[in-house]
Scaffold this active site. Structure first.
Site, short mmCIF file in Angstrom:
data_model
loop_
_atom_site.label_atom_id
_atom_site.label_comp_id
_atom_site.label_asym_id
_atom_site.label_seq_id
_atom_site.Cartn_x
_atom_site.Cartn_y
_atom_site.Cartn_z
CD GLN A 2 -1.53 -3.06 9.08
OE1 GLN A 2 -0.56 -2.50 9.55
NE2 GLN A 2 -1.61 -3.40 7.81
CE LYS B 141 -2.21 -1.08 3.79
NZ LYS B 141 -1.66 -2.42 4.03
CB THR B 142 3.53 2.40 2.24
OG1 THR B 142 2.70 2.10 3.36
CG2 THR B 142 4.23 3.72 2.50
NE ARG C 61 4.09 -4.02 10.83
CZ ARG C 61 3.52 -3.65 9.71
NH1 ARG C 61 4.06 -2.78 8.90
NH2 ARG C 61 2.34 -4.18 9.35
CG ASP D 283 0.37 5.14 4.61
OD1 ASP D 283 -0.41 4.21 4.29
OD2 ASP D 283 1.60 4.96 4.76
CD GLU D 284 -0.66 2.61 8.27
OE1 GLU D 284 -1.66 1.87 8.35
OE2 GLU D 284 0.50 2.18 8.17
N1 LIG Z 1 4.88 -5.65 -6.50
C1 LIG Z 1 5.84 -5.83 -5.61
N2 LIG Z 1 6.87 -6.62 -5.86
C2 LIG Z 1 7.85 -6.83 -4.94
N3 LIG Z 1 7.86 -6.28 -3.72
C3 LIG Z 1 6.84 -5.47 -3.40
C4 LIG Z 1 5.79 -5.20 -4.31
N4 LIG Z 1 4.93 -4.37 -3.69
C5 LIG Z 1 5.44 -4.13 -2.47
N5 LIG Z 1 6.58 -4.78 -2.28
C6 LIG Z 1 7.38 -4.79 -1.04
O1 LIG Z 1 6.60 -5.33 0.00
C7 LIG Z 1 6.91 -4.70 1.23
C8 LIG Z 1 5.67 -4.12 1.87
O2 LIG Z 1 5.23 -2.99 1.17
P1 LIG Z 1 4.54 -1.75 1.88
O3 LIG Z 1 5.31 -1.32 3.05
O4 LIG Z 1 4.23 -0.76 0.85
O5 LIG Z 1 3.22 -2.48 2.36
P2 LIG Z 1 2.00 -1.91 3.11
O6 LIG Z 1 0.80 -2.48 2.47
O7 LIG Z 1 2.07 -0.45 3.28
O8 LIG Z 1 2.17 -2.63 4.50
P3 LIG Z 1 1.58 -2.28 5.91
O9 LIG Z 1 0.12 -2.13 5.77
O10 LIG Z 1 1.94 -3.50 6.70
O11 LIG Z 1 2.28 -1.08 6.37
C9 LIG Z 1 7.95 -3.65 0.91
O12 LIG Z 1 9.22 -4.18 1.17
C10 LIG Z 1 7.77 -3.41 -0.57
O13 LIG Z 1 8.95 -2.97 -1.16
#
Ligand SMILES: Nc1ncnc2c1ncn2[C@@H]1O[C@H](COP(=O)(O)OP(=O)(O)OP(=O)(O)O)[C@@H](O)[C@H]1O
Length: 782
Positions: free
Chosen positions: A255, A35-36, A609, A224-225
DNA sequence: GGCCTAGCGATTTTT
DNA sequence: TCGCTAGGCC
């Protein structure tokens, strides 16, 4: 940077989110689904779209038209870093910040219609408490009857709109307290944290022209969040994007962990009906964690009843199971964690220790320090909360804003100027009678004779000098000048104490951090020189940011220590979640089912995490409030982890084997009966380190240093026995305690099954212990 | 006015 | 255990 570059390395759904630039957009997805990452790419995409060539931007989409909001400083920092990595320089002009900082930005420019001046101060919780105490004094309410802390909680809840349904005492003094509290803040030209958001909402509601200007500025808004937005933040977003409708939010209902400050899940669940025509994108692939980690986290959060089920899969292999580690107490737990880090031989920065409450960091810090392992403690507001820092800042606040009565009261007599309670009472009276600030009243009283008069005169002259200096000197010099001219530094230097020395150090750090604040451009990218703007910027930073930016010893080569709340949004290769026992995680204050569910989500956040390895640890006993040890019960969340994903857990034994009298608990306390049945994941860490130090890893500390074993308190030649029956612990009996040595039982109460003994120890005085847990032995006298 | 101490009460999470 | 407050003493 072509179109392809920004969608490269994204799956189809992620890419769709990145290129959906206009109109409302909701990205609802589980942990680690990117997401981020999508949000940061989307910011870059917007900048790319606005680029007309040669680094110039089209007038209708400049970097500063983009706003990205987060909840914590840590998250903002992280997002800023990621955007900068993607787009370089122009990222600096995108406003990536917390809700609170964003609101300060708005209010510093436009607050005047609401009746505050633009040089308003922000009162932190300590200032709030001081105001509340003053109000209670004014109303002649004893702090014993009504705890200022409780009042603050209620004010916060009230301002967050979550006070409905609270049970109110009859003849409730609260409305009056609130009224006086608000009046005092207004008079001091101050706002509290909650006001920051509320006042912006009020301003924008009452002043359409001002709102229009901000709508024009922030045409693209991202959050975000989003699951953690409260009603005020929701209104903020709703107003800001009413025209553009360019609001992109990402979040995960699992979350949501800020209910205590008013976060309302409905914001995210009802986004589609709130913003008709919203594009909704779900991401179902987790890219972060190994299979077992994900299974463990999912298994836990699945137990929440109020929850929408969602898909989250991973292509990653299962990896190691989540490892449960039991330790004797919190010190042993911390030692164990550190020993494992040493054994794994990874760079320190790959480890994070996550805990429920800030207080839990201490044991871990000590274990790390013993082993000379560098660490970074996130949050806790440690630096700006120190007394000496707050004192110097109080001088600066009073320079910035003569009406800041709270700041004045803090330092008017620090160092002492002969102004005691009586003089202060006179000062307050003078101020109230004439409706003036304490600063102005001090000037008047400075013209009177007597000790107090002299004190006030000295103080007034000092503040006048400081004000003049503020106009002429650059910020760091000003801070230094304040410390010297006020006599504060001299006061510290006169003190021989080690503590005073470290305070001097901290004041010096503050000067440095003032220099760092100057290096940061202000809101519009300009560097600021001497004068009020720089000072205000510095004071805001001190209040709004969790910590000073670079404390000594920091860097990327260190272990990260943080609470589960602050860990949200971050990731680490190896994570230790510590303190997984009932009353701690879930916390004792979580009683209602809804509270437990929030704790469970918090555990979900903490577990997710981890990328490669997750350890969950628990102490068998824990120091309670009165300083004594309590036996613990393993957190229910452990049992909720699917069996196949968890190692080190014995489902049959209630999970917390411990010493019991009659089973031969050793004289050093420690492992008891259950341990002999093979439950614990580890041999006891204390005393016998079961591995040798690494010769290979550049990171390894020479040898794990564990907390020193307790002194052997058993007098030589003493004969003792472990009684087979608790009834043998009678009043008058002599006993041996593994830590406190010998003593005589003075009193016995509690229940027959769980007697509580008051023992007079030879080593010093009476202590109360539980016979069941204290590993007592009976002394046999021939 | 300023310093010391006995006694008491609390006790999450963040901006 | 810790931190704060009220009250006593110099
Ligand atoms: N399409 C992709 N291919 C490979 N790695 C990815 C891809 N998308 C995201 N990632 C990796 O996955 C991990 C999680 O991504 P991110 O932090 O954006 O998730 P998030 O959804 O925001 O998580 P959270 O809700 O737990 O904070 C990061 O290391 C990111 O680089």
């Amino acid at each position: 940077m072509g179109t392809d570059a920004l969608t490269q390395g994204l799956n189809a759904e992620q890419a769709r989110a990145v290129v959906t630039l206009d109109g409302p957009l909701l990205i609802l997805a589980g942990a680690g689904s990117g997401k981020t990452r999508v949000l940061t790419r989307r910011i870059a995409k917007l900048l790319e779209r606005g680029t007309v060539g040669g680094g110039a931007f089209a007038p209708w989409l400049r970097p500063w038209n983009v706003l990205a909001v987060t909840f914590t400083n840590k998250a903002a920092e992280e997002m800023r870093r990621r955007v900068e990595e993607l787009v370089g320089e122009s990222a600096r002009q995108v406003w990536v910040s917390t809700f609170h900082s964003t609101c300060v930005r708005v209010l510093r420019q436009d607050i005047e219609p609401l009746g505050w001046r633009r040089d308003f101060v922000i009162y932190d919780d300590d200032d709030q408490l001081r105001v509340i105490k003053a109000v209670l004094e004014e109303l002649k309410i004893n702090v014993k009857e009504l705890a200022p802390n409780a009042v603050r909680g209620r004010i916060d809840r009230f301002k967050n709109g979550i006070s409905a349904g609270e049970v109110l005492p009859r003849a409730d003094p609260f409305p009056r307290i609130l009224e006086l509290y608000e009046a005092r803040l207004k008079k001091a030209n101050a706002l509290d944290f909650n006001d920051l958001i509320n006042k912006v909402v009020q301003l924008w509601t009452e002043q359409p022209a001002i709102l229009a200007r901000w709508q024009e500025r922030w045409k693209y808004v991202m959050v975000d969040e989003y699951q953690d937005t409260n009603p005020a933040q929701y209104s903020f977003l709703k107003l800001l994007t009413a025209e553009s409708r360019n609001l992109a939010v990402v979040g995960d209902d699992d979350q949501s962990i800020y209910r205590f400050r008013g976060a309302d899940l409905r914001n995210i669940l009802e986004f589609e009906s709130d913003f008709p025509g919203a594009a909704v994108i779900k991401l179902e692939q987790n890219y972060r964690s190994k299979g077992n980690i994900l299974k463990a986290a999912a298994g836990v959060v699945r137990n929440n009843k109020a929850r929408k089920d969602k898909t989250l899969r991973t292509d990653a292999e299962d990896g190691e199971p989540v490892q449960l580690v039991l330790a004797d107490d919190e010190t042993a737990e911390a030692d164990d964690v550190v020993n494992r880090m040493i054994r794994m031989r990874r760079p320190w920065s790959e480890y994070a220790v996550i805990y429920r409450t800030n207080a839990q960091s201490r044991q871990v810090e000590q274990a790390l320090t013993r082993n000379r392992i560098p660490y970074t403690l996130v949050g806790g507001r440690k630096f700006y909360d120190r007394m000496e820092i707050k004192d110097i800042l109080a001088y600066l606040r009073l320079v910035n804003n003569r009406d800041d009565d709270v700041a004045l009261l803090r330092i008017v007599n620090v160092p002492t100027r002969g102004l005691g309670d009586k003089a202060i009472a006179g000062l307050k009276l003078e101020a109230t009678t004439h409706g003036i600030s304490l600063r102005a009243a001090a000037r008047t009283l400075g013209g009177t004779a007597g000790r107090a008069g002299t004190g006030f005169a000295t103080f007034t002259l000092l503040m006048d000098r400081l004000e003049r200096a503020a106009e002429l000197q650059p910020l760091p010099e000003l801070v230094q000048y304040v410390a010297e001219e006020s006599g504060y530094l001299a006061m510290l230097l006169a003190d021989e104490d080690e503590e005073a020395k470290s305070r001097v150090e901290n004041v010096n750090e503050l000067v440095k951090s003032a220099a760092a604040a100057l290096d940061e451009p202000d809101d519009d990218g300009n560097l600021v020189g001497p004068g009020p703007m720089a000072l205000r910027h510095f004071l805001d930073r001190a209040t709004l940011s969790g910590q000073s930016d670079e404390l000594p010893g920091e860097g990327n080569g260190s272990v990260t220590l943080l609470t589960a709340h602050l860990a949200k949004g971050l990731e680490f290769p190896v994570v230790f979640v510590i303190g997984l026992v009932e009353k701690c995680f879930p916390h004792a204050r979580a009683e209602l089912e809804e509270d437990i569910e929030e704790e469970r989500r918090l555990a979900y956040v903490a577990f997710t995490r981890a990328r490669e390895r997750l350890f969950v640890t628990a102490p068998r006993r824990r120091r309670s409030l009165d300083g004594w040890f309590d036996d613990t019960v393993l957190s229910r969340f452990i049992a909720e982890i699917p069996e196949a994903a968890l190692a080190g857990f014995d489902r049959d034994h209630g999970n917390m084997p411990r010493a019991r009298p009659g089973f031969g608990a050793g004289s050093l306390g420690g492992f008891g009966a259950g341990a002999a049945r093979g439950t614990p994941a580890l041999p006891p860490s204390r005393g016998s380190a079961p591995f040798s130090p690494s010769r290979f890893s550049p990171n390894a500390a020479p040898k794990p240093v564990v907390a020193p074993a307790r002194a052997n308190v058993r007098p030589p030649g003493l004969r003792t026995m472990v009684p087979d029956n608790l009834d043998r612990f009678t009043v008058g009996a002599e006993v041996l305690h593994p830590m406190l040595g010998t003593g005589t039982i003075q009193q016995r109460d509690g229940t027959p099954a769980n007697p509580r003994l008051t023992i007079h120890f030879a080593s010093g005085g009476p202590r109360t212990v539980y016979a069941v847990t204290a590993s007592l032995e009976l002394v046999i006298r021939p």
